[in-house]
Design a protein around this motif. Structure first.
Motif, PDB file in Angstrom:
ATOM      1  N   PRO A  73       4.780   6.525   4.543  1.00 37.17           N
ATOM      2  CA  PRO A  73       3.433   5.982   4.362  1.00 37.17           C
ATOM      3  C   PRO A  73       2.313   6.957   4.726  1.00 37.17           C
ATOM      4  CG  PRO A  73       4.402   5.105   6.363  1.00 37.17           C
ATOM      5  CD  PRO A  73       5.457   5.945   5.699  1.00 37.17           C
ATOM      6  N   GLU A  74       2.668   8.132   5.240  1.00 41.82           N
ATOM      7  CA  GLU A  74       1.666   9.116   5.653  1.00 41.82           C
ATOM      8  C   GLU A  74       1.658  10.317   4.705  1.00 41.82           C
ATOM      9  OE1 GLU A  74      -0.501   8.680   8.158  1.00 41.82           O
ATOM     10  OE2 GLU A  74       0.411   6.719   8.484  1.00 41.82           O
ATOM     11  N   ILE A  96      -2.315  17.666   3.213  1.00 40.37           N
ATOM     12  CA  ILE A  96      -2.741  16.943   2.007  1.00 40.37           C
ATOM     13  C   ILE A  96      -4.139  16.341   2.176  1.00 40.37           C
ATOM     14  CG2 ILE A  96      -2.272  14.939   0.515  1.00 40.37           C
ATOM     15  CD1 ILE A  96      -0.521  17.444  -0.064  1.00 40.37           C
ATOM     16  N   ALA A  97      -4.431  15.748   3.309  1.00 38.76           N
ATOM     17  CA  ALA A  97      -5.764  15.151   3.521  1.00 38.76           C
ATOM     18  C   ALA A  97      -6.849  16.226   3.412  1.00 38.76           C
ATOM     19  CB  ALA A  97      -5.834  14.441   4.869  1.00 38.76           C
ATOM     20  N   ARG A 151       3.061  -0.586  -2.029  1.00 41.78           N
ATOM     21  CA  ARG A 151       3.434   0.698  -1.409  1.00 41.78           C
ATOM     22  C   ARG A 151       2.298   1.713  -1.562  1.00 41.78           C
ATOM     23  NH1 ARG A 151       4.080   5.497   0.530  1.00 41.78           N
ATOM     24  NH2 ARG A 151       5.536   6.950  -0.373  1.00 41.78           N
ATOM     25  N   VAL A 152       1.680   1.743  -2.746  1.00 43.09           N
ATOM     26  CA  VAL A 152       0.751   2.810  -3.078  1.00 43.09           C
ATOM     27  C   VAL A 152      -0.652   2.578  -2.508  1.00 43.09           C
ATOM     28  CG1 VAL A 152      -0.279   4.097  -4.987  1.00 43.09           C
ATOM     29  CG2 VAL A 152       2.062   3.292  -5.164  1.00 43.09           C
ATOM     30  N   GLN A 153      -1.143   1.348  -2.507  1.00 43.11           N
ATOM     31  CA  GLN A 153      -2.523   1.076  -2.092  1.00 43.11           C
ATOM     32  C   GLN A 153      -2.828   1.523  -0.659  1.00 43.11           C
ATOM     33  OE1 GLN A 153      -5.061  -0.461  -4.282  1.00 43.11           O
ATOM     34  NE2 GLN A 153      -6.132   0.751  -2.746  1.00 43.11           N
ATOM     35  N   PRO A 154      -1.992   1.182   0.329  1.00 40.97           N
ATOM     36  CA  PRO A 154      -2.286   1.651   1.698  1.00 40.97           C
ATOM     37  C   PRO A 154      -2.291   3.177   1.804  1.00 40.97           C
ATOM     38  CG  PRO A 154      -0.645  -0.096   1.755  1.00 40.97           C
ATOM     39  CD  PRO A 154      -0.829   0.281   0.311  1.00 40.97           C
ATOM     40  N   PHE A 155      -1.394   3.833   1.082  1.00 39.42           N
ATOM     41  CA  PHE A 155      -1.341   5.292   1.077  1.00 39.42           C
ATOM     42  C   PHE A 155      -2.624   5.853   0.466  1.00 39.42           C
ATOM     43  CE2 PHE A 155      -0.318   9.438  -0.579  1.00 39.42           C
ATOM     44  CZ  PHE A 155       0.437  10.002   0.425  1.00 39.42           C
ATOM     45  N   LYS A 196      -5.683   5.622   2.699  1.00 32.44           N
ATOM     46  CA  LYS A 196      -5.747   6.645   3.759  1.00 32.44           C
ATOM     47  C   LYS A 196      -6.418   7.923   3.255  1.00 32.44           C
ATOM     48  CE  LYS A 196      -1.818   5.022   6.316  1.00 32.44           C
ATOM     49  NZ  LYS A 196      -0.437   5.178   6.688  1.00 32.44           N
ATOM     50  N   LEU A 197      -6.240   8.200   1.975  1.00 32.00           N
ATOM     51  CA  LEU A 197      -6.827   9.411   1.389  1.00 32.00           C
ATOM     52  C   LEU A 197      -8.166   9.145   0.709  1.00 32.00           C
ATOM     53  CD1 LEU A 197      -3.610  11.018  -0.150  1.00 32.00           C
ATOM     54  CD2 LEU A 197      -4.849  11.765   1.893  1.00 32.00           C
TER      55      LEU A 197
END
Length: 172
Positions: free
Chosen positions: A43-44, A49-50, A73-77, A80-81
């Motif tokens: 999940p990180e 990458i950030a 799965r994708v939305q929280p990831f 974060k970005l």
């Protein structure tokens, strides 16, 4: 097998920078998650990458995540970005990329997809008619389905790398 031949091959997504994008006339990136921005299922975001996303944003590059994973799965990831996302992208089918392009409001000729798999990301981008950028996966998956897919990819990748080396690098 032109459908699974990447336009460009890179070792890592962070090799994409302003001069690279200008040279290839790319203004928007559709990004895969697993083994492109993060380790598979993590999940990180992967280290660096950030900061890369911030550099891309600072130079005005539009970005969106397009993943075959579920939106859950994708939305929280993506959050974060600070990047929008399309989950359930069904790559290599065009559904997710078409939805992403509509959100980006960028002509196809200025879009690229970046991912680590020939049979999903690269084939999908080629079928959709956009630049396809293959990056080396951070880590090879150990599940049987992935092992089979990666085994099939290996022969094609050897041929593509030989051709790239003969032509001085940089893809097609």
């Amino acid at each position: 097998m032109a459908l699974i031949r990447p336009t460009i091959m890179l070792d890592n997504i962070t090799q994409i920078d302003g001069p690279f994008l200008r040279r290839h006339q790319i203004g928007a990136l559709m990004l895969d998650v697993d083994n492109t921005l993060s380790l598979h299922g993590n999940p990180e975001p992967y280290e660096g990458i950030a900061a890369w996303v911030k550099r891309m944003r600072d130079i005005g590059v539009e970005m969106i995540i397009v993943s075959n994973n579920s939106r859950e799965r994708v939305q929280p990831f993506a959050d974060k970005l600070g990047i929008p996302c399309v989950g359930g992208g069904y790559k290599p089918l065009s559904k997710g990329m078409r939805e992403a392009q509509a959100m980006l409001k960028t002509p196809k000729r200025h879009c690229a997809i970046v991912g680590d798999q020939l049979f999903t990301d690269i084939m999908g981008g080629n079928l959709y008619g956009i630049t396809s950028i293959l990056v080396t996966p951070y880590q090879l998956e150990d599940k049987t389905g992935f092992k089979i897919k990666r085994g099939l990819e290996r022969g094609f990748l050897r041929r593509y790398r030989r051709a790239q080396n003969k032509n001085g690098g940089g893809g097609r």
